[in-house]
Design an enzyme around this catalytic site. Structure first.
Site, mmCIF file in Angstrom:
data_model
loop_
_atom_site.group_PDB
_atom_site.id
_atom_site.type_symbol
_atom_site.label_atom_id
_atom_site.label_comp_id
_atom_site.label_asym_id
_atom_site.label_seq_id
_atom_site.Cartn_x
_atom_site.Cartn_y
_atom_site.Cartn_z
ATOM 1 N N GLU A 75 0.827 -1.164 0.181
ATOM 2 C CA GLU A 75 0.149 -0.059 0.035
ATOM 3 C C GLU A 75 0.849 0.931 -0.101
ATOM 4 O O GLU A 75 0.511 2.193 -0.789
ATOM 5 C CB GLU A 75 -1.067 0.035 1.166
ATOM 6 C CG GLU A 75 -2.206 -1.065 1.433
ATOM 7 C CD GLU A 75 -2.640 -1.321 0.044
ATOM 8 O OE1 GLU A 75 -2.738 -0.079 -0.900
ATOM 9 O OE2 GLU A 75 -3.526 -1.908 -0.210
ATOM 10 N N ASN B 284 0.853 4.135 -3.186
ATOM 11 C CA ASN B 284 0.517 5.107 -2.778
ATOM 12 C C ASN B 284 1.683 5.873 -3.472
ATOM 13 O O ASN B 284 1.250 7.104 -4.231
ATOM 14 C CB ASN B 284 0.398 5.519 -1.308
ATOM 15 C CG ASN B 284 -0.678 5.589 -1.026
ATOM 16 O OD1 ASN B 284 -2.080 4.814 -1.572
ATOM 17 N ND2 ASN B 284 -1.161 5.868 0.588
ATOM 18 N N ARG C 46 -10.832 3.969 -7.229
ATOM 19 C CA ARG C 46 -10.352 3.249 -6.039
ATOM 20 C C ARG C 46 -10.881 3.263 -4.999
ATOM 21 O O ARG C 46 -11.763 4.339 -4.898
ATOM 22 C CB ARG C 46 -8.684 3.644 -5.841
ATOM 23 C CG ARG C 46 -7.719 3.552 -6.912
ATOM 24 C CD ARG C 46 -6.224 4.570 -6.780
ATOM 25 N NE ARG C 46 -5.846 3.426 -5.526
ATOM 26 C CZ ARG C 46 -5.041 2.482 -5.947
ATOM 27 N NH1 ARG C 46 -4.590 1.809 -7.214
ATOM 28 N NH2 ARG C 46 -4.325 2.086 -4.563
#
Lengths: 117, 142
Positions: free
Chosen positions: B48, B52, B104
């Site tokens: 993650e 990001n 998302r």
């Protein structure tokens, strides 16, 4: 499968449903391939039922979850259904934390998912 | 706090590197007494943070991502830094379901918070973002 490899995705039509079988790790690297493969298979087959088999998926993160949710929204918008089958425990945990299991049903096999339609 | 082991790596903001960073983190975590389930959680959190940096930090433009993994007696820490766009409102970005992208789910920080024991995010617009997250190693001391 080591991270960074693309996903292996196969599709088959069965009893009016599109079954998508995925092998690999569902992260940011595979999202475009996953989205494009399913969307074009849905367009070509014109079916309203989609079963995603995650038997070969050993890892999923929010990128993978997001693409599944996107397909759910798309197929629900035309009155169809998306079901998930064959989920490994570590993947089930992520689907659970994401909240996806509150809106998408999970079955232990493709045939069980097909029978529910 | 004494450092028992450390890895520092820099890689380009290429989506292929999400998996490489994740696998490296899992191998680094495997030297501890953490369970496979704990290591699975670390893999998700790392994935993650790096995703990001690629998606939001660099907006799919080329850039470098720094990843530092540190093992101390009681902690396993991962620091992921990008020199990208930065986050204007970190508190808002950490809210569940917040996402700047409709495809998302806004779950990146939720997963990082759920699966790690400590998470701090420092960001400056135009300068970049540093995500620092740790897993406590209770079994290491006893």
């Amino acid at each position: 499968m080591i991270g960074g490899c693309t996903l292996n995705i196969s599709t088959v039509l069965k009893q009016g449903a599109l079954i998508v079988r995925i092998d690999g790790e569902m992260d940011l690297n595979g999202t475009d391939q996953f989205r494009n493969t399913i969307d074009s298979a849905l367009e070509n087959s014109q079916v309203k039922y989609l079963i995603i088999s995650l038997k070969g998926v050993s890892f999923i993160d929010s990128s993978g979850v997001g693409v599944i949710l996107g397909r759910y929204k798309k197929i629900s918008a035309v009155g169809g259904k998306l079901l998930i089958a064959n989920v490994k425990p570590q993947v089930a945990r992520i689907l659970d934390v994401s909240g996806l299991l509150r809106i998408i049903k999970v079955f232990s096999s493709e045939s069980e998912a097909l029978d529910s339609l | 706090m004494m450092i028992k082991n450390q890895i520092k790596m820099t890689f380009s903001s290429n989506s292929e590197n999400v998996g490489i960073a994740r696998v490296t983190a899992a191998a680094f975590a495997a030297q501890t007494e953490l369970t496979l389930s704990d290591i699975d959680e670390i893999k998700v959190a790392l994935s993650e943070a790096v995703s990001n940096a690629i998606i939001h930090g660099y907006k799919d433009m080329p850039g470098d991502i720094e990843c530092e993994m540190t093992l101390t007696e009681d902690m396993l820490e991962f620091v992921i830094t990008d020199m990208g766009r930065g986050i204007a409102d970190v508190d808002l970005a950490r809210q569940p379901a917040y996402s700047s992208d409709p495809e998302r789910m806004g779950l990146g920080f939720v997963f990082m918070e759920s699966f790690m024991d400590v998470l701090t995010v420092h960001s400056a617009v135009g300068k970049g973002t540093t995500v620092r997250m740790s897993k406590k190693l209770f079994n290491e001391q006893h």
